[in-house]
Design a protein around this motif. Structure first.
Motif, PDB file in Angstrom:
ATOM      1  N   PRO A   1      15.720 -30.714 -20.946  1.00 53.46           N
ATOM      2  CA  PRO A   1      17.090 -30.217 -20.760  1.00 53.46           C
ATOM      3  C   PRO A   1      17.054 -28.827 -20.119  1.00 53.46           C
ATOM      4  O   PRO A   1      16.238 -27.986 -20.497  1.00 53.46           O
ATOM      5  CB  PRO A   1      17.639 -30.139 -22.192  1.00 53.46           C
ATOM      6  N   LEU A   2      17.934 -28.597 -19.152  1.00 54.62           N
ATOM      7  CA  LEU A   2      17.897 -27.346 -18.385  1.00 54.62           C
ATOM      8  C   LEU A   2      18.165 -26.106 -19.228  1.00 54.62           C
ATOM      9  O   LEU A   2      17.755 -25.003 -18.876  1.00 54.62           O
ATOM     10  CB  LEU A   2      18.877 -27.414 -17.216  1.00 54.62           C
ATOM     11  N   ASN A   3      18.856 -26.271 -20.346  1.00 53.52           N
ATOM     12  CA  ASN A   3      19.170 -25.118 -21.191  1.00 53.52           C
ATOM     13  C   ASN A   3      18.173 -24.942 -22.344  1.00 53.52           C
ATOM     14  O   ASN A   3      18.376 -24.110 -23.211  1.00 53.52           O
ATOM     15  CB  ASN A   3      20.595 -25.227 -21.723  1.00 53.52           C
ATOM     16  N   GLN A   4      17.097 -25.733 -22.355  1.00 56.30           N
ATOM     17  CA  GLN A   4      16.111 -25.613 -23.433  1.00 56.30           C
ATOM     18  C   GLN A   4      15.433 -24.250 -23.377  1.00 56.30           C
ATOM     19  O   GLN A   4      15.050 -23.782 -22.307  1.00 56.30           O
ATOM     20  CB  GLN A   4      15.054 -26.717 -23.312  1.00 56.30           C
ATOM     21  N   PRO A   5      15.279 -23.592 -24.530  1.00 53.58           N
ATOM     22  CA  PRO A   5      14.627 -22.274 -24.544  1.00 53.58           C
ATOM     23  C   PRO A   5      13.185 -22.363 -24.047  1.00 53.58           C
ATOM     24  O   PRO A   5      12.495 -23.357 -24.257  1.00 53.58           O
ATOM     25  CB  PRO A   5      14.654 -21.874 -26.021  1.00 53.58           C
ATOM     26  N   VAL A   6      12.742 -21.302 -23.384  1.00 52.07           N
ATOM     27  CA  VAL A   6      11.385 -21.233 -22.838  1.00 52.07           C
ATOM     28  C   VAL A   6      10.751 -19.923 -23.290  1.00 52.07           C
ATOM     29  O   VAL A   6      11.408 -18.883 -23.308  1.00 52.07           O
ATOM     30  CB  VAL A   6      11.411 -21.312 -21.291  1.00 52.07           C
ATOM     31  N   LEU A   7       9.475 -19.980 -23.633  1.00 53.68           N
ATOM     32  CA  LEU A   7       8.713 -18.809 -24.046  1.00 53.68           C
ATOM     33  C   LEU A   7       8.706 -17.751 -22.948  1.00 53.68           C
ATOM     34  O   LEU A   7       8.596 -18.080 -21.773  1.00 53.68           O
ATOM     35  CB  LEU A   7       7.267 -19.246 -24.334  1.00 53.68           C
ATOM     36  N   ARG A   8       8.826 -16.492 -23.347  1.00 52.87           N
ATOM     37  CA  ARG A   8       8.676 -15.382 -22.414  1.00 52.87           C
ATOM     38  C   ARG A   8       7.370 -14.661 -22.730  1.00 52.87           C
ATOM     39  O   ARG A   8       7.143 -14.286 -23.871  1.00 52.87           O
ATOM     40  CB  ARG A   8       9.810 -14.379 -22.577  1.00 52.87           C
ATOM     41  N   GLU A   9       6.552 -14.477 -21.719  1.00 53.88           N
ATOM     42  CA  GLU A   9       5.352 -13.656 -21.860  1.00 53.88           C
ATOM     43  C   GLU A   9       5.704 -12.259 -21.375  1.00 53.88           C
ATOM     44  O   GLU A   9       6.365 -12.118 -20.344  1.00 53.88           O
ATOM     45  CB  GLU A   9       4.208 -14.204 -21.005  1.00 53.88           C
ATOM     46  N   VAL A  10       5.269 -11.248 -22.122  1.00 53.58           N
ATOM     47  CA  VAL A  10       5.529  -9.864 -21.734  1.00 53.58           C
ATOM     48  C   VAL A  10       4.208  -9.115 -21.631  1.00 53.58           C
ATOM     49  O   VAL A  10       3.222  -9.474 -22.278  1.00 53.58           O
ATOM     50  CB  VAL A  10       6.486  -9.152 -22.717  1.00 53.58           C
ATOM     51  N   ASP A  11       4.203  -8.067 -20.804  1.00 56.68           N
ATOM     52  CA  ASP A  11       2.962  -7.334 -20.573  1.00 56.68           C
ATOM     53  C   ASP A  11       2.670  -6.275 -21.624  1.00 56.68           C
ATOM     54  O   ASP A  11       1.512  -5.931 -21.850  1.00 56.68           O
ATOM     55  CB  ASP A  11       2.951  -6.723 -19.167  1.00 56.68           C
ATOM     56  N   THR A  12       3.694  -5.734 -22.283  1.00 57.53           N
ATOM     57  CA  THR A  12       3.487  -4.682 -23.292  1.00 57.53           C
ATOM     58  C   THR A  12       4.515  -4.805 -24.411  1.00 57.53           C
ATOM     59  O   THR A  12       5.544  -5.467 -24.266  1.00 57.53           O
ATOM     60  CB  THR A  12       3.644  -3.275 -22.674  1.00 57.53           C
ATOM     61  N   LEU A  13       4.242  -4.106 -25.485  1.00 53.42           N
ATOM     62  CA  LEU A  13       5.224  -4.034 -26.577  1.00 53.42           C
ATOM     63  C   LEU A  13       6.493  -3.324 -26.117  1.00 53.42           C
ATOM     64  O   LEU A  13       7.594  -3.661 -26.555  1.00 53.42           O
ATOM     65  CB  LEU A  13       4.643  -3.292 -27.778  1.00 53.42           C
ATOM     66  N   LYS A  14       6.344  -2.367 -25.239  1.00 57.72           N
ATOM     67  CA  LYS A  14       7.508  -1.646 -24.710  1.00 57.72           C
ATOM     68  C   LYS A  14       8.445  -2.616 -23.993  1.00 57.72           C
ATOM     69  O   LYS A  14       9.665  -2.558 -24.174  1.00 57.72           O
ATOM     70  CB  LYS A  14       7.037  -0.538 -23.763  1.00 57.72           C
ATOM     71  N   THR A  15       7.884  -3.521 -23.204  1.00 57.22           N
ATOM     72  CA  THR A  15       8.703  -4.527 -22.528  1.00 57.22           C
ATOM     73  C   THR A  15       9.352  -5.447 -23.550  1.00 57.22           C
ATOM     74  O   THR A  15      10.524  -5.800 -23.422  1.00 57.22           O
ATOM     75  CB  THR A  15       7.843  -5.356 -21.545  1.00 57.22           C
ATOM     76  N   LEU A  16       8.604  -5.848 -24.571  1.00 51.81           N
ATOM     77  CA  LEU A  16       9.150  -6.714 -25.621  1.00 51.81           C
ATOM     78  C   LEU A  16      10.371  -6.065 -26.274  1.00 51.81           C
ATOM     79  O   LEU A  16      11.385  -6.735 -26.512  1.00 51.81           O
ATOM     80  CB  LEU A  16       8.079  -7.004 -26.672  1.00 51.81           C
ATOM     81  N   LYS A  17      10.304  -4.771 -26.517  1.00 55.00           N
ATOM     82  CA  LYS A  17      11.403  -4.061 -27.167  1.00 55.00           C
ATOM     83  C   LYS A  17      12.665  -3.996 -26.309  1.00 55.00           C
ATOM     84  O   LYS A  17      13.748  -3.746 -26.816  1.00 55.00           O
ATOM     85  CB  LYS A  17      10.961  -2.659 -27.574  1.00 55.00           C
ATOM     86  N   GLU A  18      12.531  -4.248 -25.006  1.00 53.67           N
ATOM     87  CA  GLU A  18      13.709  -4.311 -24.144  1.00 53.67           C
ATOM     88  C   GLU A  18      14.527  -5.577 -24.416  1.00 53.67           C
ATOM     89  O   GLU A  18      15.712  -5.632 -24.126  1.00 53.67           O
ATOM     90  CB  GLU A  18      13.294  -4.293 -22.668  1.00 53.67           C
ATOM     91  N   PHE A  19      13.868  -6.611 -24.951  1.00 52.11           N
ATOM     92  CA  PHE A  19      14.522  -7.897 -25.179  1.00 52.11           C
ATOM     93  C   PHE A  19      14.935  -8.139 -26.627  1.00 52.11           C
ATOM     94  O   PHE A  19      15.908  -8.828 -26.890  1.00 52.11           O
ATOM     95  CB  PHE A  19      13.587  -9.042 -24.769  1.00 52.11           C
ATOM     96  N   VAL A  20      14.157  -7.611 -27.572  1.00 53.81           N
ATOM     97  CA  VAL A  20      14.350  -7.998 -28.965  1.00 53.81           C
ATOM     98  C   VAL A  20      13.951  -6.861 -29.900  1.00 53.81           C
ATOM     99  O   VAL A  20      13.125  -6.024 -29.555  1.00 53.81           O
ATOM    100  CB  VAL A  20      13.523  -9.285 -29.268  1.00 53.81           C
ATOM    101  N   ARG A  21      14.572  -6.867 -31.061  1.00 50.37           N
ATOM    102  CA  ARG A  21      14.196  -5.909 -32.093  1.00 50.37           C
ATOM    103  C   ARG A  21      13.204  -6.598 -33.016  1.00 50.37           C
ATOM    104  O   ARG A  21      13.482  -7.665 -33.556  1.00 50.37           O
ATOM    105  CB  ARG A  21      15.429  -5.469 -32.882  1.00 50.37           C
ATOM    106  N   ILE A  22      12.042  -5.999 -33.198  1.00 50.36           N
ATOM    107  CA  ILE A  22      11.019  -6.572 -34.072  1.00 50.36           C
ATOM    108  C   ILE A  22      11.328  -6.152 -35.504  1.00 50.36           C
ATOM    109  O   ILE A  22      11.459  -4.959 -35.779  1.00 50.36           O
ATOM    110  CB  ILE A  22       9.612  -6.063 -33.683  1.00 50.36           C
ATOM    111  N   PRO A  23      11.470  -7.119 -36.438  1.00 49.88           N
ATOM    112  CA  PRO A  23      11.708  -6.725 -37.830  1.00 49.88           C
ATOM    113  C   PRO A  23      10.591  -5.783 -38.307  1.00 49.88           C
ATOM    114  O   PRO A  23       9.408  -6.046 -38.074  1.00 49.88           O
ATOM    115  CB  PRO A  23      11.672  -8.059 -38.592  1.00 49.88           C
ATOM    116  N   LYS A  24      10.977  -4.697 -38.937  1.00 46.78           N
ATOM    117  CA  LYS A  24      10.037  -3.645 -39.329  1.00 46.78           C
ATOM    118  C   LYS A  24       8.845  -4.187 -40.106  1.00 46.78           C
ATOM    119  O   LYS A  24       7.705  -3.765 -39.901  1.00 46.78           O
ATOM    120  CB  LYS A  24      10.773  -2.591 -40.168  1.00 46.78           C
TER     121      LYS A  24
END
Length: 146
Positions: free
Chosen positions: A32-55
């Motif tokens: 399905p075209l709307n199925q979620p897909v994994l995102r690979e990120v290069d750093t934790l800093k980039t990850l923090k642009e997308f999501v808040r990591i639970p402490k």
């Protein structure tokens, strides 16, 4: 390098398709075209642009290798640590990633090469390796999916 092209390359875990256009990836895999897909990120800093990591899980996410995390917002991310794959990923900061096989089937190199716009191969070649571990994070608990 165009981020919306489909790249076939050896990722940190297995051979995969990468692109910043998840619709194209889902179309190739007949999902399905709307199925979620994994995102690979290069750093934790980039990850923090997308999501808040639970402490509670920040250290686990930071230290993990070849591990995918599904965050409370239902999106999945993996911070890449493999140096050869990271060299490619750093050019884009992040990319959607999926295994290079038809949905529900095993890796077929001929089929995968036909689907890709650009093929990136290093001295390791292209091989089907172990998939990443998957953990689902919520505010208070963690659940192993794979």
């Amino acid at each position: 390098m165009n981020p919306n092209k489909i790249y076939l390359t050896q990722t940190d875990t297995t051979v995969g398709f990468l692109s910043q256009d998840k619709t194209k990836l889902n179309k190739i895999k007949n999902r399905p075209l709307n199925q979620p897909v994994l995102r690979e990120v290069d750093t934790l800093k980039t990850l923090k642009e997308f999501v808040r990591i639970p402490k509670k899980y920040k250290n686990q996410v930071r230290r993990s290798k070849k591990t995918t995390f599904i965050f409370p917002n239902a999106e999945s991310y993996r911070v890449v640590k493999d140096l050869k794959h990271l060299e490619f990923l750093k050019k884009f900061k992040w990319m959607y990633s999926t295994s290079a096989n038809e949905h529900g089937k095993r890796f077929d190199e001929v089929w995968a090469r036909e689907q890709a716009d650009i093929i990136l191969e290093d001295k390791r070649g292209l091989f089907e390796g172990e998939p990443s571990s998957i953990f689902k994070l919520s505010k208070n608990k963690i659940k192993r999916i794979r």
